[in-house]
Design an enzyme around this catalytic site. Structure first.
Site, PDB file in Angstrom:
ATOM      1  N   THR A  22      33.012  39.970  37.853  1.00  0.00           N
ATOM      2  CA  THR A  22      32.803  41.218  38.590  1.00  0.00           C
ATOM      3  C   THR A  22      31.319  41.560  38.598  1.00  0.00           C
ATOM      4  O   THR A  22      30.478  40.768  38.150  1.00  0.00           O
ATOM      5  CB  THR A  22      33.717  42.349  38.054  1.00  0.00           C
ATOM      6  OG1 THR A  22      33.604  43.461  38.944  1.00  0.00           O
ATOM      7  CG2 THR A  22      33.381  42.785  36.635  1.00  0.00           C
ATOM      8  N   LYS A  77      28.759  38.154  40.686  1.00  0.00           N
ATOM      9  CA  LYS A  77      29.568  37.384  41.648  1.00  0.00           C
ATOM     10  C   LYS A  77      28.749  36.330  42.413  1.00  0.00           C
ATOM     11  O   LYS A  77      29.297  35.336  42.858  1.00  0.00           O
ATOM     12  CB  LYS A  77      30.249  38.326  42.642  1.00  0.00           C
ATOM     13  CG  LYS A  77      31.396  39.112  42.023  1.00  0.00           C
ATOM     14  CD  LYS A  77      32.138  39.917  43.083  1.00  0.00           C
ATOM     15  CE  LYS A  77      33.266  40.723  42.469  1.00  0.00           C
ATOM     16  NZ  LYS A  77      34.064  41.438  43.471  1.00  0.00           N
ATOM     17  N   GLY A  79      29.415  49.026  55.466  1.00  0.00           N
ATOM     18  CA  GLY A  79      28.924  48.341  54.268  1.00  0.00           C
ATOM     19  C   GLY A  79      28.703  46.868  54.546  1.00  0.00           C
ATOM     20  O   GLY A  79      29.309  46.299  55.473  1.00  0.00           O
ATOM     21  N   GLY A 117      28.924  42.723  48.671  1.00  0.00           N
ATOM     22  CA  GLY A 117      29.801  41.611  48.329  1.00  0.00           C
ATOM     23  C   GLY A 117      31.212  41.798  48.854  1.00  0.00           C
ATOM     24  O   GLY A 117      31.800  40.870  49.431  1.00  0.00           O
ATOM     25  N   LEU A 157      38.224  50.661  50.359  1.00  0.00           N
ATOM     26  CA  LEU A 157      38.367  49.725  49.230  1.00  0.00           C
ATOM     27  C   LEU A 157      38.362  50.454  47.886  1.00  0.00           C
ATOM     28  O   LEU A 157      38.762  49.898  46.867  1.00  0.00           O
ATOM     29  CB  LEU A 157      37.230  48.689  49.244  1.00  0.00           C
ATOM     30  CG  LEU A 157      37.524  47.389  49.996  1.00  0.00           C
ATOM     31  CD1 LEU A 157      38.018  47.636  51.398  1.00  0.00           C
ATOM     32  CD2 LEU A 157      36.309  46.481  49.997  1.00  0.00           C
ATOM     33  N   GLY A 167      42.469  51.439  48.092  1.00  0.00           N
ATOM     34  CA  GLY A 167      41.993  50.178  47.512  1.00  0.00           C
ATOM     35  C   GLY A 167      42.825  49.541  46.413  1.00  0.00           C
ATOM     36  O   GLY A 167      42.565  48.392  46.032  1.00  0.00           O
TER      37      GLY A 167
HETATM   38  P1  NAP Z   1      27.772  45.965  46.441  1.00  0.00           P
HETATM   39  O1  NAP Z   1      27.702  44.505  46.726  1.00  0.00           O
HETATM   40  O2  NAP Z   1      26.817  46.560  45.473  1.00  0.00           O
HETATM   41  O3  NAP Z   1      27.650  46.732  47.856  1.00  0.00           O
HETATM   42  C1  NAP Z   1      27.597  48.124  47.907  1.00  0.00           C
HETATM   43  C2  NAP Z   1      27.652  48.604  49.346  1.00  0.00           C
HETATM   44  O4  NAP Z   1      27.676  50.032  49.331  1.00  0.00           O
HETATM   45  C3  NAP Z   1      26.436  48.202  50.181  1.00  0.00           C
HETATM   46  O5  NAP Z   1      26.811  48.072  51.520  1.00  0.00           O
HETATM   47  C4  NAP Z   1      25.529  49.428  49.983  1.00  0.00           C
HETATM   48  O6  NAP Z   1      24.556  49.595  50.988  1.00  0.00           O
HETATM   49  C5  NAP Z   1      26.543  50.540  50.055  1.00  0.00           C
HETATM   50  N1  NAP Z   1      26.081  51.759  49.413  1.00  0.00           N
HETATM   51  C6  NAP Z   1      25.949  51.987  48.075  1.00  0.00           C
HETATM   52  N2  NAP Z   1      25.516  53.254  47.874  1.00  0.00           N
HETATM   53  C7  NAP Z   1      25.351  53.816  49.095  1.00  0.00           C
HETATM   54  C8  NAP Z   1      24.931  55.097  49.537  1.00  0.00           C
HETATM   55  N3  NAP Z   1      24.571  56.057  48.668  1.00  0.00           N
HETATM   56  N4  NAP Z   1      24.900  55.341  50.855  1.00  0.00           N
HETATM   57  C9  NAP Z   1      25.272  54.369  51.750  1.00  0.00           C
HETATM   58  N5  NAP Z   1      25.676  53.147  51.394  1.00  0.00           N
HETATM   59  C10 NAP Z   1      25.714  52.865  50.077  1.00  0.00           C
HETATM   60  O7  NAP Z   1      29.219  46.354  45.889  1.00  0.00           O
HETATM   61  P2  NAP Z   1      30.636  45.726  46.290  1.00  0.00           P
HETATM   62  O8  NAP Z   1      31.052  44.735  45.275  1.00  0.00           O
HETATM   63  O9  NAP Z   1      30.565  45.312  47.714  1.00  0.00           O
HETATM   64  O10 NAP Z   1      31.606  46.994  46.099  1.00  0.00           O
HETATM   65  C11 NAP Z   1      31.598  48.049  47.034  1.00  0.00           C
HETATM   66  C12 NAP Z   1      32.794  48.980  46.830  1.00  0.00           C
HETATM   67  O11 NAP Z   1      34.002  48.260  47.002  1.00  0.00           O
HETATM   68  C13 NAP Z   1      32.877  49.608  45.430  1.00  0.00           C
HETATM   69  O12 NAP Z   1      33.306  50.941  45.574  1.00  0.00           O
HETATM   70  C14 NAP Z   1      33.936  48.787  44.726  1.00  0.00           C
HETATM   71  O13 NAP Z   1      34.631  49.534  43.745  1.00  0.00           O
HETATM   72  C15 NAP Z   1      34.867  48.478  45.894  1.00  0.00           C
HETATM   73  N6  NAP Z   1      35.632  47.250  45.649  1.00  0.00           N
HETATM   74  C16 NAP Z   1      36.981  47.382  45.554  1.00  0.00           C
HETATM   75  C17 NAP Z   1      37.745  46.260  45.331  1.00  0.00           C
HETATM   76  C18 NAP Z   1      39.226  46.415  45.226  1.00  0.00           C
HETATM   77  O14 NAP Z   1      39.893  45.477  44.746  1.00  0.00           O
HETATM   78  N7  NAP Z   1      39.807  47.499  45.683  1.00  0.00           N
HETATM   79  C19 NAP Z   1      37.152  44.989  45.190  1.00  0.00           C
HETATM   80  C20 NAP Z   1      35.768  44.893  45.300  1.00  0.00           C
HETATM   81  C21 NAP Z   1      35.009  46.047  45.538  1.00  0.00           C
HETATM   82  P3  NAP Z   1      23.121  48.857  50.859  1.00  0.00           P
HETATM   83  O15 NAP Z   1      23.354  47.461  51.328  1.00  0.00           O
HETATM   84  O16 NAP Z   1      22.248  49.646  51.757  1.00  0.00           O
HETATM   85  O17 NAP Z   1      22.714  48.931  49.428  1.00  0.00           O
END
Ligand code: NAP
Length: 282
Positions: free
Chosen positions: A67, A71, A132, A135, A224, A247
């Site tokens: 996680t 990743k 978004g 990842g 999600l 999610g």
């Molecule tokens: P990540 O790779 O860090 O990506 C984060 C995303 O959120 C990027 O697009 C980022 O934009 C955007 N973001 C963060 N803060 C922001 C803000 N204040 N305003 C606007 N955009 C913002 O993280 P990830 O692994 O993709 O995870 C993202 C979300 O998905 C999390 O909430 C996580 O809990 C959820 N998730 C859920 C599952 C599930 O099984 N349900 C699995 C994986 C992830 P920038 O590119 O501009 O930074």
């Protein structure tokens, strides 16, 4: 830590990792499947990935989940990547097979299974807005594009990342990138809107990734985030008549697919969901 010597170990590595709900859910699955296996969360810093794999080799660990924030970095230490992990550019599941560490990505497929289970839809007719480009967006975008959704619009705070993702997916479907603030028309004309950002996640629950006023009764709103469940954005979308998808189903299904990779057996999805929901409410 890898403490239980009597049971086989499957690990979860991340940083931080102590808040994760996965151990409760996956250990419930192992118990119901009659497996003498313990799922253990291990906090690992990025500069400790190599030594962690060495330790897993010594202890005979047969697989692990990955996680945030490892990743992508973990891919440097694996022997092989399956096609999904290669194309998504991230690994969340690793299997030891014939002495080799093989990386998979089950996030996207887990998302798709959950969506199809909860919402009646025809993917080939959906016009999707993906909010978004991190990842999770890569995993979800990849499976949706491969499933042949009609059109995929990507919008992200950092537009360059949206452009890279749109380009990577353009061989599967038509893609387009729009600035986050200018998304109203694209959202209103779309059928499936997916929040893959962390905006609205506990403890910052009072914000929404896009204005709720953009949502209408023709939409499927999919978030999600599973804590809170539903998010403020999903609640608002529902009040405006949209069908909503949260999610937790993705979390359950990506784990169930990982279990299938490790043990070649079906996981008890319903029990895993119950364990997760109970743990989220504690
Ligand atoms: P990540 O790779 O860090 O990506 C984060 C995303 O959120 C990027 O697009 C980022 O934009 C955007 N973001 C963060 N803060 C922001 C803000 N204040 N305003 C606007 N955009 C913002 O993280 P990830 O692994 O993709 O995870 C993202 C979300 O998905 C999390 O909430 C996580 O809990 C959820 N998730 C859920 C599952 C599930 O099984 N349900 C699995 C994986 C992830 P920038 O590119 O501009 O930074």
């Amino acid at each position: 830590m890898l403490t239980n010597q009597s049971k086989e170990i499957i690990a979860l590595i991340g940083d931080p990792v102590s808040h994760s709900k996965s151990p409760v859910m996956v250990n419930r699955a192992f118990q119901e499947m009659g497996l003498s296996v313990q799922y253990v969360a291990v906090q690992v810093k990025t500069n400790e990935l190599k030594q962690t794999l060495d330790r897993f080799n010594e202890k005979g660990v047969k697989g692990f989940n990955v996680t945030i924030p490892h990743k992508v970095a973990i891919m440097n230490y694996l022997d092989e990547l399956d096609q999904s992990a290669r194309e998504i550019g991230a690994v969340n599941t690793v299997v030891k097979a014939d002495g080799k560490w093989i990386g998979f990505n089950t996030d996207g497929l887990g998302y798709l299974q959950s969506l199809k289970e909860e919402i009646e839809l025809d993917l080939k007719r959906e016009r999707v807005v993906l909010i978004g480009a991190g990842g999770a967006a890569r995993g979800v975008g990849y499976v949706l594009a491969q499933a042949g959704v009609q059109h995929l619009t990507i919008t992200n705070r950092t537009q360059e990342k949206a452009e890279v993702l749109a380009n990577d997916l353009s061989s599967f479907t038509t893609t387009e990138v729009i600035p986050l603030q200018e998304g109203k028309t694209a959202v209103q004309e779309a059928t499936l809107i997916i929040n893959t950002t962390s905006v609205g996640m506990h403890p910052n629950e009072d914000v929404t990734p896009i204005p709720v006023e953009w949502m209408h009764s023709g939409h499927i709103a999919s978030d999600l985030i599973y804590n809170p469940r539903p998010t403020k954005w999903l609640k608002g979308a529902k009040e405006r008549g949209a069908r909503i998808h949260s999610g937790e189903g993705m979390l359950v299904h990506q784990a169930a697919i990982a279990i299938q990779h490790w043990f070649h057996r079906q996981a008890p999805v319903e029990s895993m969901k119950k364990a997760l929901i109970q743990s989220l409410s504690e």
